[in-house]
Design a protein around this motif. Structure first.
Motif, short mmCIF file in Angstrom:
data_model
loop_
_atom_site.label_atom_id
_atom_site.label_comp_id
_atom_site.label_asym_id
_atom_site.label_seq_id
_atom_site.Cartn_x
_atom_site.Cartn_y
_atom_site.Cartn_z
N GLY A 5 0.78 -1.22 0.00
CA GLY A 5 0.00 0.00 0.00
C GLY A 5 0.81 1.27 0.00
N SER A 6 2.11 1.18 0.20
CA SER A 6 2.86 2.41 0.42
C SER A 6 4.25 2.35 -0.20
CB SER A 6 2.98 2.66 1.91
OG SER A 6 3.56 1.54 2.53
N ALA A 7 4.36 1.60 -1.25
CA ALA A 7 5.69 1.37 -1.83
C ALA A 7 6.36 2.67 -2.27
CB ALA A 7 5.59 0.40 -3.00
N SER A 8 5.56 3.66 -2.65
CA SER A 8 6.17 4.89 -3.15
C SER A 8 5.87 6.09 -2.27
CB SER A 8 5.68 5.17 -4.57
OG SER A 8 4.29 5.40 -4.55
N ALA A 9 5.31 5.84 -1.10
CA ALA A 9 4.93 6.95 -0.21
C ALA A 9 6.07 7.27 0.74
CB ALA A 9 3.67 6.60 0.55
N HIS A 10 7.16 7.75 0.15
CA HIS A 10 8.36 8.01 0.92
C HIS A 10 8.40 9.48 1.37
CE1 HIS A 10 9.27 4.12 -0.68
NE2 HIS A 10 9.54 4.55 -1.89
N THR A 11 9.59 9.99 1.67
CA THR A 11 9.64 11.35 2.22
C THR A 11 11.03 11.96 2.09
OG1 THR A 11 8.96 12.67 4.15
CG2 THR A 11 10.22 10.65 4.59
N SER A 45 1.76 4.42 7.27
CA SER A 45 2.31 3.09 7.56
C SER A 45 3.78 3.13 7.98
CB SER A 45 2.23 2.20 6.31
OG SER A 45 3.10 2.68 5.29
N HIS A 46 4.46 4.23 7.64
CA HIS A 46 5.92 4.30 7.80
C HIS A 46 6.32 4.64 9.23
CE1 HIS A 46 5.95 3.84 3.57
NE2 HIS A 46 7.11 4.39 3.32
N LYS A 47 5.84 3.85 10.18
CA LYS A 47 6.07 4.15 11.59
C LYS A 47 7.52 3.89 11.99
CE LYS A 47 1.26 3.19 12.72
NZ LYS A 47 0.91 4.62 12.60
N ALA A 76 14.08 -2.31 7.03
CA ALA A 76 13.88 -0.95 7.55
C ALA A 76 14.30 0.05 6.49
CB ALA A 76 14.74 -0.75 8.81
N GLN A 77 13.54 1.16 6.42
CA GLN A 77 13.81 2.18 5.41
C GLN A 77 14.37 3.43 6.08
OE1 GLN A 77 10.20 2.74 3.16
NE2 GLN A 77 10.37 0.73 2.17
N PHE A 78 15.55 3.81 5.67
CA PHE A 78 16.23 4.97 6.25
C PHE A 78 16.08 6.15 5.30
CE2 PHE A 78 18.40 2.65 9.64
CZ PHE A 78 18.29 1.36 9.17
N TYR A 79 15.46 7.19 5.83
CA TYR A 79 15.31 8.43 5.08
C TYR A 79 16.14 9.49 5.79
CZ TYR A 79 11.29 6.04 3.10
OH TYR A 79 10.50 5.13 2.47
N MET A 80 17.11 10.08 5.07
CA MET A 80 17.91 11.13 5.72
C MET A 80 18.39 12.13 4.71
SD MET A 80 20.12 8.93 4.48
CE MET A 80 19.67 7.53 5.47
CU LIG Z 1 8.16 4.72 1.65
#
Ligand SMILES: [Cu+2]
Length: 290
Positions: free
Chosen positions: A13-19, A102-104, A185-189
């Motif tokens: 549901g959120s494969a491209s809902a990044h930040t 979802s990206h808790k 785990a997805q690391f956004y920085m």
């Molecule tokens: Cu994402």
């Protein structure tokens, strides 16, 4: 079985809902979109904690060009606010802005002292954590839930006790919706280029390298969040730096001030760390006494 299907659903549901972290405020003053911040055009995560991309992004997700040459002046002890959005060209009424719900996971900030904050070589730097917000156990809410409630803004303070000069500010979200195995785990920085002024320069923080600070086996990185958690261990131990360390309990919004004898005394810290994990979800250096 139930856990597996939930995880799969969250992924699908959120494969491209990044930040992307794309704006900094200093004492409430907007420094401008992408001013002094190295941000990629694509909002995808880093998943390999051993990659140099874990430092400041920009490898597999190339930076938006030209990269800002600005270095943002930040008085020591200032309150800064990082602002995240789903994309660089943020569209209105995007239900996944600033990030998909979802990206808790936790939100963390580090500083590294540098000679020149516009130098694009970020390997070999030594980082110290200045802020972390994880899980509030009592209501199972995450830093990312608070980020969404704050419309993408995270506010924290720059320590007052460190040396003046140029630093990189590494601000990060770790999304744990697919973290049951590693990599997952997805690391956004992103890193902001700052110049700290007026610091007292009396404290030498304990530092960690990137890559190196995180490991695929860390309990805060390889974790199934689709269950009630009695604690959550944010990756990389938080070391006291300045004399005053605030423990801010989100459930009650009350603060505790704790004196720590040594800025790098790891041995004295586990007791506080344990208390923190079970009771408190957010740590922050304090700019002045409470
Ligand atoms: Cu994402």
């Amino acid at each position: 079985m139930k856990v597996v299907s939930l995880t799969a659903a969250a992924l699908a549901g959120s494969a491209s809902a990044h930040t992307i972290f794309q704006k900094l405020y200093v004492n409430g003053v907007d420094q401008g979109q992408l001013t002094g911040i190295r941000a990629p055009d694509y909002d995808g995560p880093i998943t390999d904690v051993t990659s140099n991309d874990i430092i400041c992004n920009g490898g597999i997700n190339p930076y938006h060009q030209p990269v800002s040459q600005a270095v943002i002046d930040v008085p020591a002890g200032a309150t800064v606010t990082a602002e995240w959005h789903h994309t660089l060209d943020q569209q209105p009424n995007d239900p996944t802005d600033p990030i998909d719900a979802s990206h808790k996971g936790p939100i963390i900030s580090y500083l590294a002292k540098v000679q020149d904050a516009t130098d694009m070589d970020v390997t070999g730097l030594q980082w110290f954590k200045i802020y972390e917000d994880g899980l509030t156990v009592s209501d199972q809410t995450w830093a990312v839930d608070r980020l969404i409630a704050n419309k993408g803004k995270v506010t924290f303070q720059i320590p007052s006790c460190i040396e003046s000069g140029q630093y990189l500010l590494r601000h990060e979200i770790i999304a744990l919706h697919a973290a049951s195995s590693y990599p997952g785990a997805q690391f956004y920085m992103e890193c902001a280029q700052i110049n700290i002024t007026g610091g007292s320069g009396s404290k030498s923080p304990a530092t960690v390298p990137f890559p190196g600070a995180y490991h695929g086996t860390d309990p805060g990185i390889k974790i199934n969040i689709y269950q009630t958690l009695n604690n959550y261990t944010i990756p990389d131990e938080f070391h006291a730096l300045c004399e005053d360390l605030v423990f801010s309990a989100t459930e009650s919004r009350k603060s505790h001030q704790t004196s720590v004898n040594s800025c790098s005394d790891r041995g004295a810290f586990p007791e506080k760390k344990m208390m923190y994990q079970t009771t408190y979800d957010k740590r922050q250096f304090l700019l002045s006494s409470v």
